[in-house]
Design a protein around this motif. Structure first.
Motif, mmCIF file in Angstrom:
data_model
loop_
_atom_site.group_PDB
_atom_site.id
_atom_site.type_symbol
_atom_site.label_atom_id
_atom_site.label_comp_id
_atom_site.label_asym_id
_atom_site.label_seq_id
_atom_site.Cartn_x
_atom_site.Cartn_y
_atom_site.Cartn_z
ATOM 1 N N ASP A 314 0.801 -1.226 0.000
ATOM 2 C CA ASP A 314 0.000 0.000 0.000
ATOM 3 C C ASP A 314 0.830 1.270 0.000
ATOM 4 O O ASP A 314 0.303 2.364 0.210
ATOM 5 C CB ASP A 314 -0.945 0.010 1.212
ATOM 6 C CG ASP A 314 -0.197 -0.061 2.547
ATOM 7 O OD1 ASP A 314 1.047 -0.126 2.533
ATOM 8 O OD2 ASP A 314 -0.869 -0.054 3.597
ATOM 9 N N THR A 315 2.132 1.156 -0.242
ATOM 10 C CA THR A 315 3.009 2.332 -0.237
ATOM 11 C C THR A 315 3.667 2.515 -1.599
ATOM 12 O O THR A 315 3.737 1.575 -2.408
ATOM 13 C CB THR A 315 4.106 2.195 0.836
ATOM 14 O OG1 THR A 315 4.808 0.956 0.623
ATOM 15 C CG2 THR A 315 3.500 2.205 2.236
ATOM 16 N N VAL A 316 4.167 3.726 -1.850
ATOM 17 C CA VAL A 316 4.835 4.038 -3.117
ATOM 18 C C VAL A 316 6.272 4.463 -2.838
ATOM 19 O O VAL A 316 6.584 4.924 -1.727
ATOM 20 C CB VAL A 316 4.094 5.170 -3.871
ATOM 21 C CG1 VAL A 316 2.686 4.737 -4.220
ATOM 22 C CG2 VAL A 316 4.071 6.456 -3.050
ATOM 23 N N PRO A 317 7.178 4.292 -3.810
ATOM 24 C CA PRO A 317 8.569 4.715 -3.609
ATOM 25 C C PRO A 317 8.644 6.197 -3.235
ATOM 26 O O PRO A 317 7.934 7.034 -3.795
ATOM 27 C CB PRO A 317 9.211 4.444 -4.971
ATOM 28 C CG PRO A 317 8.391 3.321 -5.549
ATOM 29 C CD PRO A 317 6.990 3.596 -5.097
ATOM 30 N N GLY A 318 9.492 6.510 -2.259
ATOM 31 C CA GLY A 318 9.646 7.884 -1.802
ATOM 32 C C GLY A 318 8.739 8.256 -0.651
ATOM 33 O O GLY A 318 8.938 9.302 -0.010
ATOM 34 N N GLN A 319 7.750 7.434 -0.377
ATOM 35 C CA GLN A 319 6.833 7.718 0.737
ATOM 36 C C GLN A 319 7.515 7.401 2.063
ATOM 37 O O GLN A 319 8.193 6.384 2.188
ATOM 38 C CB GLN A 319 5.572 6.859 0.579
ATOM 39 C CG GLN A 319 4.560 7.015 1.695
ATOM 40 C CD GLN A 319 3.331 6.148 1.453
ATOM 41 O OE1 GLN A 319 3.038 5.752 0.317
ATOM 42 N NE2 GLN A 319 2.607 5.839 2.514
ATOM 43 N N PRO A 320 7.372 8.284 3.081
ATOM 44 C CA PRO A 320 7.967 7.973 4.393
ATOM 45 C C PRO A 320 7.470 6.640 4.912
ATOM 46 O O PRO A 320 6.298 6.273 4.732
ATOM 47 C CB PRO A 320 7.485 9.134 5.280
ATOM 48 C CG PRO A 320 7.238 10.255 4.323
ATOM 49 C CD PRO A 320 6.713 9.594 3.072
ATOM 50 N N MET A 321 8.353 5.894 5.577
ATOM 51 C CA MET A 321 8.012 4.567 6.074
ATOM 52 C C MET A 321 7.500 4.647 7.501
ATOM 53 O O MET A 321 7.992 5.430 8.325
ATOM 54 C CB MET A 321 9.247 3.657 6.005
ATOM 55 C CG MET A 321 9.713 3.391 4.589
ATOM 56 S SD MET A 321 11.180 2.332 4.537
ATOM 57 C CE MET A 321 12.399 3.427 5.257
ATOM 58 N N ALA A 322 6.487 3.828 7.780
ATOM 59 C CA ALA A 322 5.930 3.768 9.127
ATOM 60 C C ALA A 322 6.903 3.051 10.051
ATOM 61 O O ALA A 322 7.532 2.059 9.677
ATOM 62 C CB ALA A 322 4.583 3.049 9.115
ATOM 63 N N MET A 323 7.003 3.540 11.281
ATOM 64 C CA MET A 323 7.849 2.910 12.307
ATOM 65 C C MET A 323 6.947 2.617 13.499
ATOM 66 O O MET A 323 6.359 3.533 14.092
ATOM 67 C CB MET A 323 9.002 3.845 12.690
ATOM 68 C CG MET A 323 9.873 4.201 11.482
ATOM 69 S SD MET A 323 11.177 5.441 11.840
ATOM 70 C CE MET A 323 12.236 4.498 12.925
ATOM 71 N N ARG A 324 6.810 1.337 13.809
ATOM 72 C CA ARG A 324 5.855 0.910 14.833
ATOM 73 C C ARG A 324 6.580 0.256 16.001
ATOM 74 O O ARG A 324 7.439 -0.598 15.813
ATOM 75 C CB ARG A 324 4.833 -0.060 14.238
ATOM 76 C CG ARG A 324 4.000 0.550 13.127
ATOM 77 C CD ARG A 324 2.971 -0.416 12.556
ATOM 78 N NE ARG A 324 2.324 0.130 11.393
ATOM 79 C CZ ARG A 324 1.227 0.897 11.426
ATOM 80 N NH1 ARG A 324 0.657 1.153 12.608
ATOM 81 N NH2 ARG A 324 0.698 1.367 10.323
ATOM 82 N N LEU A 325 6.161 0.656 17.190
ATOM 83 C CA LEU A 325 6.688 0.085 18.419
ATOM 84 C C LEU A 325 5.680 -0.912 18.951
ATOM 85 O O LEU A 325 4.593 -0.529 19.389
ATOM 86 C CB LEU A 325 6.950 1.185 19.454
ATOM 87 C CG LEU A 325 7.498 0.713 20.799
ATOM 88 C CD1 LEU A 325 8.908 0.160 20.634
ATOM 89 C CD2 LEU A 325 7.476 1.841 21.811
ATOM 90 N N ASP A 326 6.027 -2.203 18.863
ATOM 91 C CA ASP A 326 5.125 -3.261 19.305
ATOM 92 C C ASP A 326 3.749 -3.118 18.667
ATOM 93 O O ASP A 326 2.709 -3.304 19.306
ATOM 94 C CB ASP A 326 5.001 -3.256 20.830
ATOM 95 C CG ASP A 326 6.348 -3.421 21.498
ATOM 96 O OD1 ASP A 326 7.178 -4.168 20.966
ATOM 97 O OD2 ASP A 326 6.570 -2.785 22.539
ATOM 98 N N GLY A 327 3.716 -2.730 17.384
ATOM 99 C CA GLY A 327 2.469 -2.627 16.642
ATOM 100 C C GLY A 327 1.860 -1.250 16.610
ATOM 101 O O GLY A 327 0.953 -0.995 15.810
ATOM 102 N N ASP A 328 2.304 -0.318 17.457
ATOM 103 C CA ASP A 328 1.726 1.021 17.511
ATOM 104 C C ASP A 328 2.590 2.011 16.739
ATOM 105 O O ASP A 328 3.810 2.086 16.933
ATOM 106 C CB ASP A 328 1.590 1.488 18.963
ATOM 107 C CG ASP A 328 0.582 0.664 19.737
ATOM 108 O OD1 ASP A 328 -0.556 0.558 19.273
ATOM 109 O OD2 ASP A 328 0.943 0.117 20.795
ATOM 110 N N LEU A 329 1.962 2.802 15.871
ATOM 111 C CA LEU A 329 2.685 3.776 15.060
ATOM 112 C C LEU A 329 3.220 4.901 15.938
ATOM 113 O O LEU A 329 2.467 5.566 16.654
ATOM 114 C CB LEU A 329 1.755 4.354 13.991
ATOM 115 C CG LEU A 329 2.368 5.385 13.043
ATOM 116 C CD1 LEU A 329 3.449 4.739 12.189
ATOM 117 C CD2 LEU A 329 1.280 6.005 12.168
#
Length: 364
Positions: A314-329
């Motif tokens: 569901d993401t495109v190149p150049g889009q910031p990546m999600a960083m999740r701590l134990d499942g929480d954004l």
């Protein structure tokens, strides 16, 4: 009261889906239940204005009719709509679950709300619930369904709402005749009182709901001190392998090559690791995952993944990546390769330090 449950061989023969077809779904549902306990316990305590101890029992599978007929009386039966947000067609129409509160929970809740300790528990006898007890039931179910819905939305695109309350099981139907139903008993301790509520879900619904396939570039362990010190613009070095590992809550774990498809990030499966391996909803505390993207697939589609399969994320190149701590954004970051060929992410946004540490110490 103990409800009848079926063996794996017996449930395999049921038309609503057998354990053999849904083993990953049971693991996923069990992880969801544990996360629900973490979140609903404090919510119930706030509602009762009293300390609450909430525990989840094991998941059992029942033929639909016996599982409802043997619930004690009086009890409250609350059908719950489950609307998939992916727009997929449901062969059974709108998904429906059921929340059943027993008399012990109702009486304990009323006792707590009116300042009692539960030392002298009320007896149901042959009477129905009073008008006050009906109002307490309705509010309690609203609290439970709201928390259950929030937990589901963290791992599956589905939203829930309580439809109504019934007092007699024959008036409630959540599955077609002969279909199997999964149930979990939750035990609630309020002071000296103990009650239970049960959540019933049709097995056919569990088989169709989309589960998240999460493609991760890396995972790192972080401490509370490191979390609170993070700032926008910080660089975080990461170790990454040649293959991207994609994890599924309650399904196969795959390793894949990363590419693009239709302008989106995509994975080409290199190998499937332990087809029924499971990652829990809540992993080890302090585990920060950097996600390339996600795809939501029904359980039967996940089981068909094989080397060469292509999955569009569901993401495109150049889009910031999600960083999740134990499942929480908790943050987003952009991929960076330093002059020293060190791969990592530069943080582009963060939740507050207090929120970061709260997710670490009290996951929900």
């Amino acid at each position: 009261m103990s409800l009848p449950h079926l063996s794996p061989d017996e449930t395999d023969a049921l038309p609503g889906g057998g354990v053999g077809d849904l083993r990953g779904a049971w693991d996923w549902l069990g992880a969801v239940n544990q996360r629900f306990v973490c979140q609903a316990g404090p919510a119930m305590a706030a509602f009762m204005r009293r300390a609450v101890n909430l525990r989840a029992g094991r998941i059992e599978v029942h033929p639909h009719d016996p599982s409802l007929r043997e619930v004690g009386s009086p009890a409250s039966f609350s059908p719950v709509s489950i609307r998939p947000l992916s727009g997929m067609a449901m062969s059974m129409g709108m998904g429906t679950g059921l929340v059943v509160c027993d008399a012990g929970l109702v009486f304990a809740s009323v006792e707590a709300l009116f300042g009692g300790t539960g030392k002298y528990p009320a007896s149901a006898g042959d009477r129905d619930f009073s008008a006050t007890e009906h109002r307490v039931i309705d509010r309690l179910v609203e609290v439970l369904v709201a928390d259950y819905s929030r937990v589901w939305q963290a791992v599956c695109p589905a939203e829930m709402a309580c439809l109504r309350s019934e007092r007699r099981p024959p008036a409630v139907g959540i599955a077609a005749p002969g279909d199997s139903v999964a149930s979990t008993v939750f035990t609630v301790e309020i002071g000296e009182s103990i009650g239970t509520f049960r959540i019933f879900l049709p097995c056919a619904l569990l088989a169709l709901l989309p589960l998240p396939l999460v493609a991760e570039l890396a995972r790192v362990t972080v401490t509370a001190e490191q979390l609170s010190a993070m700032r926008v613009g910080d660089f975080m070095a990461l170790e990454r392998d040649d293959l991207v590992r994609a994890r599924v809550v309650g399904g196969p774990v795959i390793e894949a090559n990363c590419g693009t498809s239709n302008g989106h990030h995509a994975l080409r499966v290199a190998r499937v690791l332990n087809g029924l391996a499971v990652d829990p909803v809540h992993d080890a505390t302090g585990l920060l995952a950097v996600e390339l993207g996600r795809a939501h697939l029904a359980h039967q589609d996940l089981s068909r993944l094989a080397p060469g399969s292509v999955v569009e994320l569901d993401t495109v190149p150049g889009q910031p990546m999600a960083m999740r701590l134990d499942g929480d954004l908790i943050a987003h970051g952009e991929a960076v390769l330093t002059a020293q060929a060190q791969f990592g992410v530069r943080l582009t946004d963060l939740v507050s330090p207090a929120e970061r540490v709260r997710h670490l110490t009290c996951p929900h």
